[in-house]
Scaffold this active site. Structure first.
Site, PDB file in Angstrom:
ATOM      1  N   TYR A 152      43.350  69.246  37.838  1.00 21.15           N
ATOM      2  CA  TYR A 152      41.879  69.094  37.930  1.00 21.15           C
ATOM      3  C   TYR A 152      41.496  67.971  37.257  1.00 21.15           C
ATOM      4  O   TYR A 152      41.783  67.973  36.054  1.00 21.15           O
ATOM      5  CB  TYR A 152      41.195  70.442  37.802  1.00 21.15           C
ATOM      6  CG  TYR A 152      41.369  71.387  38.846  1.00 21.15           C
ATOM      7  CD1 TYR A 152      40.294  71.247  39.974  1.00 21.15           C
ATOM      8  CD2 TYR A 152      42.008  72.911  38.832  1.00 21.15           C
ATOM      9  CE1 TYR A 152      40.342  72.185  41.021  1.00 21.15           C
ATOM     10  CE2 TYR A 152      41.988  73.494  39.773  1.00 21.15           C
ATOM     11  CZ  TYR A 152      41.378  73.551  40.939  1.00 21.15           C
ATOM     12  OH  TYR A 152      41.170  74.393  41.954  1.00 21.15           O
ATOM     13  N   GLU A 153      40.406  67.426  37.605  1.00 19.95           N
ATOM     14  CA  GLU A 153      40.058  66.285  37.168  1.00 19.95           C
ATOM     15  C   GLU A 153      38.472  66.190  36.832  1.00 19.95           C
ATOM     16  O   GLU A 153      37.829  65.244  36.210  1.00 19.95           O
ATOM     17  CB  GLU A 153      40.580  64.880  37.625  1.00 19.95           C
ATOM     18  CG  GLU A 153      42.098  64.958  37.668  1.00 19.95           C
ATOM     19  CD  GLU A 153      42.632  63.354  38.055  1.00 19.95           C
ATOM     20  OE1 GLU A 153      41.701  62.447  38.436  1.00 19.95           O
ATOM     21  OE2 GLU A 153      43.876  63.438  38.336  1.00 19.95           O
TER      22      GLU A 153
END
Length: 303
Positions: A152-153
């Site tokens: 996840y970013e």
């Protein structure tokens, strides 16, 4: 006076110990090679990628995302968004049968879907974990997967919520033997690092590899800068197996053309080369995977 000197000795010894720089225990060199695959729809197949039989090889399917569409988060109900036509369950079974040193994992999240950012957006810790466990167990069993990677970013939550959701998920998947290894894929920056560092602090004992995105640094990165970045992240993810990386999409970081393999050689001599990963097989296809071969040859070379 003599008694005062004796009493001072323990204090002096403590000050001396505090002045000694902390030396983090290095896990040592490894022949681990990892590659992300399937995110860009370039019709790349497992069999396209050269696989050295002497390495420990991980394909990382990209991505499983808890979205129904590019704008609809599903609170932990994950769907497969990698290239299912070329990288489906039968393809996974085939490459694992053909190459016994190959394991296959899936990565969660990623950067974008349909041109929009993928956000980690749980409604609650309990509901997200419950949905994630159910959906990811189903996908893992369908594909006979070995591991899970967290990438996840973008976040619509606080770091503690992210740490609890992901940590509880990893604990369940490992304890119930749904997966045998786990990894995270952070990169430098205030919008990302606090989430992964909080996760590491609470649940680092469940994380086998840190796929640090060194290619997220500036494109003009030098070998000496890269070595410093590696030491910085090894300190951040203390006692973890921090893997070095580069991208074949021409983005940033230290590239093979500018000294990546020189840096790997230095780390190998220091016994700190814990593995190499590449983003991504989809981008490497047009160049014939020459850097994949070079990376694996370096990992297996005697030094």
């Amino acid at each position: 006076m003599e008694m005062e000197k004796i009493l001072l000795l323990p204090l002096i010894f403590q000050v001396f110990l505090c002045a000694i720089p902390t030396i983090h225990a290095a896990p040592g060199n490894s022949k681990l090679f990892r590659e992300y695959i399937g995110a860009e729809g370039n019709n790349v197949k497992f069999s396209d990628v050269p696989i050295n039989s002497d390495v420990k090889f991980h394909f990382i399917l990209s991505f499983a995302i808890d979205y129904a569409t590019s704008v609809s988060p599903t609170n932990g109900n994950f769907n497969v968004y990698w290239d299912k036509q070329n990288l489906g369950p039968s393809a996974v079974a085939s490459i694992k049968a053909l190459k016994p040193n190959v394991k296959v994992a899936m990565s969660l999240g990623g950067d974008t879907l349909g041109g929009k950012f993928v956000h980690f957006a749980p409604k609650s810790i309990n509901s997200w974990v419950s949905n994630a466990v159910a959906s990811l167990t189903r996908i893992s069993k369908e594909y006979d997967l070995d591991g899970i990677d967290i990438d996840y970013e973008h976040f619509s939550s606080d770091p503690d919520t992210f740490a609890e959701c992901i940590g509880q998920l990893l604990a369940h998947l490992k304890q119930n033997k749904i997966v045998s290894f786990t990894s995270i894929a952070p990169y430098e920056g205030d919008s990302v690092q606090p989430y992964y560092l909080t996760l590491w602090k609470k649940y680092g004992h469940l994380i086998d590899y840190v796929n640090f995105q060194f290619y997220a640094y500036d494109k003009g990165t030098t070998v000496s800068q890269f070595m410093k970045f590696f030491e910085d992240q090894s300190s951040n993810y203390r006692d973890g197996k921090v893997l070095v990386s580069f991208s074949t999409d021409g983005s940033g970081g230290l590239s093979p053309a500018n000294g990546f393999f020189e840096a790997c050689g230095r780390l190998k001599r220091l016994r700190k080369l814990h593995g190499i990963f590449i983003w991504s097989a989809d981008d490497s296809k047009k160049a014939g995977f020459r850097f994949e071969e070079q990376s694996q040859n370096l990992l297996t070379s005697i030094q």
